[in-house]
Design an enzyme around this catalytic site. Structure first.
Site, PDB file in Angstrom:
ATOM      1  N   GLY A  47       0.863  -1.174   0.000  1.00  0.00           N
ATOM      2  CA  GLY A  47       0.000   0.000   0.000  1.00  0.00           C
ATOM      3  C   GLY A  47       0.894   1.217   0.000  1.00  0.00           C
ATOM      4  O   GLY A  47       1.768   1.339   0.863  1.00  0.00           O
ATOM      5  N   ALA A  48       0.716   2.113  -0.965  1.00  0.00           N
ATOM      6  CA  ALA A  48       1.645   3.227  -1.123  1.00  0.00           C
ATOM      7  C   ALA A  48       1.805   4.038   0.153  1.00  0.00           C
ATOM      8  O   ALA A  48       2.924   4.318   0.602  1.00  0.00           O
ATOM      9  CB  ALA A  48       1.173   4.127  -2.267  1.00  0.00           C
ATOM     10  N   TYR A 103      -4.077  -8.675  -3.104  1.00  0.00           N
ATOM     11  CA  TYR A 103      -3.678  -8.825  -4.504  1.00  0.00           C
ATOM     12  C   TYR A 103      -2.526  -9.796  -4.643  1.00  0.00           C
ATOM     13  O   TYR A 103      -1.789 -10.047  -3.694  1.00  0.00           O
ATOM     14  CB  TYR A 103      -3.362  -7.475  -5.159  1.00  0.00           C
ATOM     15  N   TYR A 119      -5.846  -7.946  -8.708  1.00  0.00           N
ATOM     16  CA  TYR A 119      -6.357  -7.216  -7.544  1.00  0.00           C
ATOM     17  C   TYR A 119      -7.740  -7.742  -7.157  1.00  0.00           C
ATOM     18  O   TYR A 119      -8.586  -7.989  -8.007  1.00  0.00           O
ATOM     19  CB  TYR A 119      -6.486  -5.726  -7.866  1.00  0.00           C
ATOM     20  N   ARG A 121      -9.851  -5.894  -4.810  1.00  0.00           N
ATOM     21  CA  ARG A 121     -10.045  -4.730  -3.949  1.00  0.00           C
ATOM     22  C   ARG A 121     -11.364  -4.017  -4.217  1.00  0.00           C
ATOM     23  O   ARG A 121     -11.724  -3.102  -3.475  1.00  0.00           O
ATOM     24  CB  ARG A 121      -8.888  -3.751  -4.132  1.00  0.00           C
ATOM     25  N   ASN A 180       1.081   8.874  -8.325  1.00  0.00           N
ATOM     26  CA  ASN A 180       0.814   7.438  -8.351  1.00  0.00           C
ATOM     27  C   ASN A 180      -0.317   7.078  -9.316  1.00  0.00           C
ATOM     28  O   ASN A 180      -1.317   6.466  -8.935  1.00  0.00           O
ATOM     29  CB  ASN A 180       0.470   6.939  -6.946  1.00  0.00           C
ATOM     30  N   ARG A 239      12.692  10.865 -12.709  1.00  0.00           N
ATOM     31  CA  ARG A 239      13.059  10.660 -14.109  1.00  0.00           C
ATOM     32  C   ARG A 239      13.717   9.301 -14.336  1.00  0.00           C
ATOM     33  O   ARG A 239      14.544   9.138 -15.226  1.00  0.00           O
ATOM     34  CB  ARG A 239      13.977  11.796 -14.544  1.00  0.00           C
ATOM     35  N   ASP A 293       7.538   4.624  -3.320  1.00  0.00           N
ATOM     36  CA  ASP A 293       7.114   4.926  -1.953  1.00  0.00           C
ATOM     37  C   ASP A 293       8.333   5.169  -1.062  1.00  0.00           C
ATOM     38  O   ASP A 293       8.337   6.075  -0.230  1.00  0.00           O
ATOM     39  CB  ASP A 293       6.286   3.774  -1.383  1.00  0.00           C
ATOM     40  N   ASP A 329       8.146  -5.071  -0.742  1.00  0.00           N
ATOM     41  CA  ASP A 329       7.902  -3.633  -0.807  1.00  0.00           C
ATOM     42  C   ASP A 329       8.572  -2.874   0.327  1.00  0.00           C
ATOM     43  O   ASP A 329       8.695  -1.649   0.248  1.00  0.00           O
ATOM     44  CB  ASP A 329       6.392  -3.348  -0.715  1.00  0.00           C
TER      45      ASP A 329
END
Length: 372
Positions: A47-48, A103, A119, A121, A180, A239, A293, A329
């Site tokens: 989750g971000a 997910y 996903y 959700r 995002n 970038r 994140d 993550d």
């Protein structure tokens, strides 16, 4: 503090950053291949906004996560795991009817053609977040409120919530917004994605990738992105392998009631931008997930410490490199003194750095992670 229509100033706080958004249970594949062929999955979290909160807490900051999960085992796992990083989860609400989102994903890079994500959700507890059920006192309790465009895409109620949280109001904290852009969430296509531009323009600090700005808005190049986002005091344009460019100003005109430092926007002269490009690091990537994140967390961490813009970006690059060199993550970031030593390197030495798995070990000196 009153709710979304209120105008009272926030009370003194001991929280550094409040992150609001959906967190889900993530199922990571045991081996490469199609989802149809993977025999088993390991459980993690994703989750971000909660990723940012966990990284900030692991880096020694006082972070809180505000979200909504189901009254189920997956909700228990999320709250316990995120809390285990030292994040304050006391404002998380449990939904008695809707489930916690989950997910599954493949092991390939998100940008690769073979990458798959499944996903589950739709109708999740988080998608039911709205101005009517979010605890505003807790949301505005930090020095920084961090949001992302993912939340706005979850439902009409979530979009309305993000609009309320980014609305001008006296005494609001610095509002950080990571665009995002997730095309699969914006079922209406470009017209819906343009909402992200509206939201970003209401914030103080914006993170946006060159690639997503082109995909969502048809805007190409860092300077053009800044031109499309004139109001935020700081715009960080990511970038990719070229690094990041930061456009920073002491005050920008716009719809906010205050600038990033909390001073009222009362028609003062607007300072011109300081433009700071910072090269990326060379990283031996294990899994290209969670890096955005982590970058935001590193930049916010250095912002809270009052470091120069260049150092904020370098801390973002280092935090991202920590995540890129592990499978999931989240990971423990480098110790602060270790990161500070690397950030302080001159440009030539910074350019020679190459980071691989295990580089965050606290006993590593900068010389040990340089390219021979």
């Amino acid at each position: 503090m009153s709710g979304p229509a209120g105008g009272t100033a926030r009370a003194a706080t001991t929280t550094d950053v409040v992150c609001l958004g959906e967190s889900m249970v993530t199922f990571l594949p045991s081996q490469p291949g199609r989802l149809a062929d993977v025999p088993s999955f390991g459980r993690g979290i994703g989750g971000a906004e909660s990723n940012v909160a966990c990284a900030l807490a692991a880096a020694g900051h006082r972070a809180a996560w505000v979200g909504r999960v189901g009254a189920d085992g997956f909700g228990d796992h999320l709250v316990e795991t995120i809390g285990g990083y030292g994040v304050d989860t006391s404002a998380v609400r449990r939904d008695p009817v809707r489930p916690t989102g989950i997910y599954f994903r493949t092991a390939t890079d998100r940008g690769a053609g073979a990458h798959e994500v499944a996903y589950y959700r739709a109708g999740s507890a988080a998608s039911a977040m709205s101005p009517a059920n979010v605890p505003y006192e807790e949301v505005f309790a930090g020095r920084v409120l961090h949001l992302s465009g993912i939340t706005a895409a979850l439902s009409a109620d979530c979009l309305e919530l993000v609009r309320e949280l980014t609305a001008p109001r006296p005494g609001r904290p610095l509002v950080s917004f990571d665009v995002n852009h997730r095309p699969h969430l914006w079922r209406g296509g470009p017209a819906d994605a343009s909402v992200l531009l509206e939201l970003a323009r209401r914030c103080d600090l914006v993170f946006v990738g060159e690639d997503e700005a082109e995909e969502a808005w048809g805007i190409v190049g860092a300077e053009a992105i800044r031109a499309a986002l004139p109001e935020p005091s700081v715009v960080v344009v990511k970038r990719g392998s070229a690094g990041a460019t930061v456009f920073a100003s002491g005050l920008r005109p716009g719809p906010r009631s205050s600038n990033a430092g909390g001073a009222e926007n009362d028609g003062a002269e607007f300072a011109p931008d300081t433009v700071t490009p910072v090269p990326a690091l060379r990283v031996d990537v294990v899994a290209a997930v969670g890096a955005g994140d982590a970058f935001a967390a590193g930049f916010l961490s250095a912002t809270l410490r009052g470091l120069p813009v260049r150092d904020r970006v370098r801390h973002g690059h280092l935090m991202a490199a920590a995540v890129l060199t592990v499978p999931g993550d989240l990971t423990e970031p480098p110790a602060r003194d270790h990161a500070d030593r690397l950030v302080a390197l001159d440009d030539e030495a910074w350019g020679r750095l190459r980071l691989g798995p295990g580089w965050t070990a606290a006993d590593r000196a900068p010389e040990e992670v340089r390219t021979p």
